[in-house]
Motif scaffolding. Structure first.
Motif, PDB file in Angstrom:
ATOM      1  N   ALA A 118       2.680  -1.308 -38.678  1.00 42.05           N
ATOM      2  CA  ALA A 118       1.988  -1.323 -39.968  1.00 42.05           C
ATOM      3  C   ALA A 118       2.964  -1.617 -41.107  1.00 42.05           C
ATOM      4  O   ALA A 118       2.634  -2.330 -42.060  1.00 42.05           O
ATOM      5  CB  ALA A 118       1.291   0.017 -40.197  1.00 42.05           C
ATOM      6  N   ILE A 119       4.186  -1.088 -41.016  1.00 40.23           N
ATOM      7  CA  ILE A 119       5.187  -1.326 -42.060  1.00 40.23           C
ATOM      8  C   ILE A 119       5.631  -2.795 -42.058  1.00 40.23           C
ATOM      9  O   ILE A 119       5.816  -3.400 -43.113  1.00 40.23           O
ATOM     10  CB  ILE A 119       6.391  -0.372 -41.899  1.00 40.23           C
ATOM     11  CG1 ILE A 119       5.952   1.064 -42.237  1.00 40.23           C
ATOM     12  CG2 ILE A 119       7.564  -0.800 -42.792  1.00 40.23           C
ATOM     13  CD1 ILE A 119       6.953   2.138 -41.857  1.00 40.23           C
ATOM     14  N   ILE A 120       5.785  -3.379 -40.870  1.00 36.61           N
ATOM     15  CA  ILE A 120       6.158  -4.805 -40.791  1.00 36.61           C
ATOM     16  C   ILE A 120       5.063  -5.661 -41.425  1.00 36.61           C
ATOM     17  O   ILE A 120       5.335  -6.628 -42.138  1.00 36.61           O
ATOM     18  CB  ILE A 120       6.409  -5.224 -39.327  1.00 36.61           C
ATOM     19  CG1 ILE A 120       7.667  -4.518 -38.782  1.00 36.61           C
ATOM     20  CG2 ILE A 120       6.575  -6.740 -39.204  1.00 36.61           C
ATOM     21  CD1 ILE A 120       7.857  -4.635 -37.284  1.00 36.61           C
ATOM     22  N   ARG A 121       3.815  -5.275 -41.177  1.00 35.84           N
ATOM     23  CA  ARG A 121       2.676  -5.988 -41.775  1.00 35.84           C
ATOM     24  C   ARG A 121       2.723  -5.900 -43.302  1.00 35.84           C
ATOM     25  O   ARG A 121       2.576  -6.902 -44.007  1.00 35.84           O
ATOM     26  CB  ARG A 121       1.375  -5.376 -41.240  1.00 35.84           C
ATOM     27  CG  ARG A 121       0.111  -6.082 -41.700  1.00 35.84           C
ATOM     28  CD  ARG A 121      -1.098  -5.453 -41.022  1.00 35.84           C
ATOM     29  NE  ARG A 121      -2.329  -6.142 -41.362  1.00 35.84           N
ATOM     30  CZ  ARG A 121      -3.502  -5.864 -40.821  1.00 35.84           C
ATOM     31  NH1 ARG A 121      -3.598  -4.905 -39.909  1.00 35.84           N
ATOM     32  NH2 ARG A 121      -4.584  -6.539 -41.169  1.00 35.84           N
ATOM     33  N   THR A 122       2.956  -4.694 -43.819  1.00 39.23           N
ATOM     34  CA  THR A 122       3.061  -4.497 -45.266  1.00 39.23           C
ATOM     35  C   THR A 122       4.257  -5.266 -45.842  1.00 39.23           C
ATOM     36  O   THR A 122       4.153  -5.886 -46.902  1.00 39.23           O
ATOM     37  CB  THR A 122       3.207  -2.997 -45.598  1.00 39.23           C
ATOM     38  OG1 THR A 122       2.023  -2.321 -45.173  1.00 39.23           O
ATOM     39  CG2 THR A 122       3.417  -2.762 -47.079  1.00 39.23           C
ATOM     40  N   ALA A 123       5.382  -5.205 -45.128  1.00 39.11           N
ATOM     41  CA  ALA A 123       6.593  -5.905 -45.581  1.00 39.11           C
ATOM     42  C   ALA A 123       6.309  -7.391 -45.774  1.00 39.11           C
ATOM     43  O   ALA A 123       6.718  -8.002 -46.765  1.00 39.11           O
ATOM     44  CB  ALA A 123       7.725  -5.702 -44.579  1.00 39.11           C
ATOM     45  N   ASN A 124       5.594  -7.976 -44.824  1.00 37.48           N
ATOM     46  CA  ASN A 124       5.264  -9.397 -44.908  1.00 37.48           C
ATOM     47  C   ASN A 124       4.393  -9.685 -46.124  1.00 37.48           C
ATOM     48  O   ASN A 124       4.652 -10.596 -46.906  1.00 37.48           O
ATOM     49  CB  ASN A 124       4.564  -9.831 -43.624  1.00 37.48           C
ATOM     50  CG  ASN A 124       4.173 -11.296 -43.652  1.00 37.48           C
ATOM     51  OD1 ASN A 124       3.061 -11.632 -44.033  1.00 37.48           O
ATOM     52  ND2 ASN A 124       5.090 -12.156 -43.282  1.00 37.48           N
ATOM     53  N   LEU A 125       3.360  -8.874 -46.318  1.00 43.66           N
ATOM     54  CA  LEU A 125       2.412  -9.113 -47.408  1.00 43.66           C
ATOM     55  C   LEU A 125       3.020  -8.829 -48.781  1.00 43.66           C
ATOM     56  O   LEU A 125       2.630  -9.441 -49.772  1.00 43.66           O
ATOM     57  CB  LEU A 125       1.154  -8.258 -47.195  1.00 43.66           C
ATOM     58  CG  LEU A 125       0.305  -8.695 -45.987  1.00 43.66           C
ATOM     59  CD1 LEU A 125      -0.728  -7.636 -45.652  1.00 43.66           C
ATOM     60  CD2 LEU A 125      -0.366 -10.029 -46.251  1.00 43.66           C
ATOM     61  N   ALA A 126       3.982  -7.906 -48.831  1.00 45.88           N
ATOM     62  CA  ALA A 126       4.629  -7.573 -50.103  1.00 45.88           C
ATOM     63  C   ALA A 126       5.796  -8.517 -50.425  1.00 45.88           C
ATOM     64  O   ALA A 126       6.433  -8.382 -51.464  1.00 45.88           O
ATOM     65  CB  ALA A 126       5.127  -6.124 -50.073  1.00 45.88           C
ATOM     66  N   HIS A 129      11.950  -9.426 -47.442  1.00 44.43           N
ATOM     67  CA  HIS A 129      12.668 -10.433 -46.654  1.00 44.43           C
ATOM     68  C   HIS A 129      13.061  -9.942 -45.266  1.00 44.43           C
ATOM     69  O   HIS A 129      13.608 -10.710 -44.478  1.00 44.43           O
ATOM     70  CB  HIS A 129      13.908 -10.898 -47.430  1.00 44.43           C
ATOM     71  CG  HIS A 129      13.553 -11.446 -48.782  1.00 44.43           C
ATOM     72  ND1 HIS A 129      13.783 -10.744 -49.949  1.00 44.43           N
ATOM     73  CD2 HIS A 129      12.925 -12.597 -49.138  1.00 44.43           C
ATOM     74  CE1 HIS A 129      13.339 -11.455 -50.976  1.00 44.43           C
ATOM     75  NE2 HIS A 129      12.815 -12.576 -50.526  1.00 44.43           N
ATOM     76  N   GLY A 130      12.796  -8.671 -44.976  1.00 47.90           N
ATOM     77  CA  GLY A 130      13.100  -8.171 -43.640  1.00 47.90           C
ATOM     78  C   GLY A 130      13.009  -6.661 -43.562  1.00 47.90           C
ATOM     79  O   GLY A 130      12.951  -5.961 -44.575  1.00 47.90           O
ATOM     80  N   VAL A 131      12.977  -6.186 -42.318  1.00 49.49           N
ATOM     81  CA  VAL A 131      12.920  -4.753 -42.021  1.00 49.49           C
ATOM     82  C   VAL A 131      14.121  -4.415 -41.145  1.00 49.49           C
ATOM     83  O   VAL A 131      14.417  -5.129 -40.183  1.00 49.49           O
ATOM     84  CB  VAL A 131      11.602  -4.399 -41.290  1.00 49.49           C
ATOM     85  CG1 VAL A 131      11.590  -2.922 -40.879  1.00 49.49           C
ATOM     86  CG2 VAL A 131      10.388  -4.714 -42.159  1.00 49.49           C
ATOM     87  N   ILE A 132      14.812  -3.333 -41.494  1.00 52.74           N
ATOM     88  CA  ILE A 132      16.004  -2.910 -40.730  1.00 52.74           C
ATOM     89  C   ILE A 132      15.729  -1.551 -40.099  1.00 52.74           C
ATOM     90  O   ILE A 132      15.284  -0.626 -40.775  1.00 52.74           O
ATOM     91  CB  ILE A 132      17.244  -2.831 -41.642  1.00 52.74           C
ATOM     92  CG1 ILE A 132      17.528  -4.207 -42.275  1.00 52.74           C
ATOM     93  CG2 ILE A 132      18.472  -2.351 -40.863  1.00 52.74           C
ATOM     94  CD1 ILE A 132      18.649  -4.192 -43.306  1.00 52.74           C
ATOM     95  N   ILE A 133      15.977  -1.457 -38.792  1.00 46.61           N
ATOM     96  CA  ILE A 133      15.782  -0.199 -38.064  1.00 46.61           C
ATOM     97  C   ILE A 133      17.068   0.172 -37.330  1.00 46.61           C
ATOM     98  O   ILE A 133      17.856  -0.702 -36.980  1.00 46.61           O
ATOM     99  CB  ILE A 133      14.600  -0.298 -37.071  1.00 46.61           C
ATOM    100  CG1 ILE A 133      14.859  -1.391 -36.021  1.00 46.61           C
ATOM    101  CG2 ILE A 133      13.286  -0.560 -37.798  1.00 46.61           C
ATOM    102  CD1 ILE A 133      13.788  -1.482 -34.936  1.00 46.61           C
ATOM    103  N   PRO A 134      17.286   1.466 -37.099  1.00 43.85           N
ATOM    104  CA  PRO A 134      18.477   1.878 -36.340  1.00 43.85           C
ATOM    105  C   PRO A 134      18.229   1.784 -34.835  1.00 43.85           C
ATOM    106  O   PRO A 134      17.082   1.766 -34.375  1.00 43.85           O
ATOM    107  CB  PRO A 134      18.670   3.339 -36.767  1.00 43.85           C
ATOM    108  CG  PRO A 134      17.286   3.805 -37.098  1.00 43.85           C
ATOM    109  CD  PRO A 134      16.519   2.614 -37.597  1.00 43.85           C
ATOM    110  N   LYS A 135      19.295   1.703 -34.060  1.00 41.91           N
ATOM    111  CA  LYS A 135      19.153   1.612 -32.600  1.00 41.91           C
ATOM    112  C   LYS A 135      18.648   2.914 -32.003  1.00 41.91           C
ATOM    113  O   LYS A 135      17.902   2.917 -31.033  1.00 41.91           O
ATOM    114  CB  LYS A 135      20.502   1.236 -31.965  1.00 41.91           C
ATOM    115  CG  LYS A 135      20.816  -0.232 -32.081  1.00 41.91           C
ATOM    116  CD  LYS A 135      22.048  -0.610 -31.278  1.00 41.91           C
ATOM    117  CE  LYS A 135      22.275  -2.120 -31.367  1.00 41.91           C
ATOM    118  NZ  LYS A 135      23.518  -2.533 -30.718  1.00 41.91           N
ATOM    119  N   ALA A 237       5.301   3.696 -47.330  1.00 42.70           N
ATOM    120  CA  ALA A 237       6.047   2.436 -47.450  1.00 42.70           C
ATOM    121  C   ALA A 237       5.236   1.414 -48.232  1.00 42.70           C
ATOM    122  O   ALA A 237       5.767   0.696 -49.086  1.00 42.70           O
ATOM    123  CB  ALA A 237       6.388   1.890 -46.058  1.00 42.70           C
ATOM    124  N   GLY A 238       3.921   1.374 -47.974  1.00 39.01           N
ATOM    125  CA  GLY A 238       3.061   0.427 -48.668  1.00 39.01           C
ATOM    126  C   GLY A 238       2.958   0.711 -50.154  1.00 39.01           C
ATOM    127  O   GLY A 238       3.055  -0.199 -50.993  1.00 39.01           O
TER     128      GLY A 238
END
Length: 250
Positions: A118-126, A129-135, A237-238
């Motif tokens: 859902a956050i990746i979807r929001t990131a795209n629409l907003a 330029h990218g999403v960073i996650i930890p390993k 996040a949204g």
């Protein structure tokens, strides 16, 4: 390729192939092991799966035969994310290409794949330029994430980094500053969210980790008037992402 809920996953078969996939760092969603098999290579695969927080399913030979595309599974089949991780540099390049100041979303302790999607979807629409996650302690790019992102995963880069704090410090040297979502922070409408920015979101239970929060330049809170004390992480996040959008447009 195996299709699950309309999302494709790569099928990796055979003990050596599965083991090499883990050792190469390829994102593995699930591993299927022949139930009752206890020999050395299988035990090694199970150990690697646990080390990478991969879901392990012990199944019958019939189930493995059904999944197998080669007929040579040797008691081990892995499903790998059909999506590759990007590099943080790719995100900065994307911002440059669009002629925009970088806008990144960093996730700390987001373990629910539905929230990540859902956050990746929001990131795209907003327009992020990218999403960073930890390993560690984070959902990866699984089939569930891809499905929940509603196709956004095809367009929004996602990077997986070993150390979130180190990545933030490196990005600060490149001009970014960071705002952390925190219930004790300044109300978001009073925070200047313009310029090259990284928005840091934690999970609704624990929030953002101490070291990550200390690395942020400021904290922002979402005004809440209800009877419960927190928003779902993807909703938070949204809300904050669109306050950044609003301020940028203004």
């Amino acid at each position: 390729m195996l299709e699950e809920n309309g999302v494709k996953s790569l099928v990796i078969e055979g003990r050596n192939a599965v083991l090499e996939a883990f050792r190469s760092g390829k994102p593995i969603d699930k591993v299927y092991i022949l139930d009752g098999c206890q020999d050395g290579p299988i035990r090694t695969i199970v150990r690697e799966a646990k080390k990478h927080d991969t879901i392990i399913n012990f199944v019958t030979k019939e189930r493995l035969n059904q999944m197998s595309e080669t007929g040579k599974h040797q008691g081990a089949i892995a499903l790998a994310a059909a999506y590759e991780y990007a590099e943080v540099e790719d995100m900065l390049d994307l911002a440059k290409k669009r002629g925009e100041e970088p806008f990144l979303i960093l996730l700390d302790n987001i373990e629910d794949p539905h929230n990540l999607g859902a956050i990746i979807r929001t990131a795209n629409l907003a327009g992020a330029h990218g999403v960073i996650i930890p390993k560690r302690r984070a959902a990866g790019l699984t089939a569930t994430v891809a499905k929940t992102s509603a196709g956004a995963l095809n367009y929004t880069p996602v990077a997986k980094v070993t150390n979130l704090v180190k990545t933030m410090e490196e990005l600060k040297e490149k001009g970014l500053w960071f705002v952390c979502a925190d219930m004790e922070g300044e109300v978001m409408y009073r925070v200047n969210l313009k310029g090259p920015i990284g928005l840091v979101i934690g999970n609704e239970g624990e929030g953002v980790g101490r070291l990550v929060k200390e690395t942020c330049d400021m904290t922002a809170s979402i005004p809440m008037k209800g009877d419960i004390d927190s928003l779902n992480a993807s909703v938070a996040a949204g809300v904050l992402a669109y306050e950044i959008v609003r301020q940028r447009m203004a």
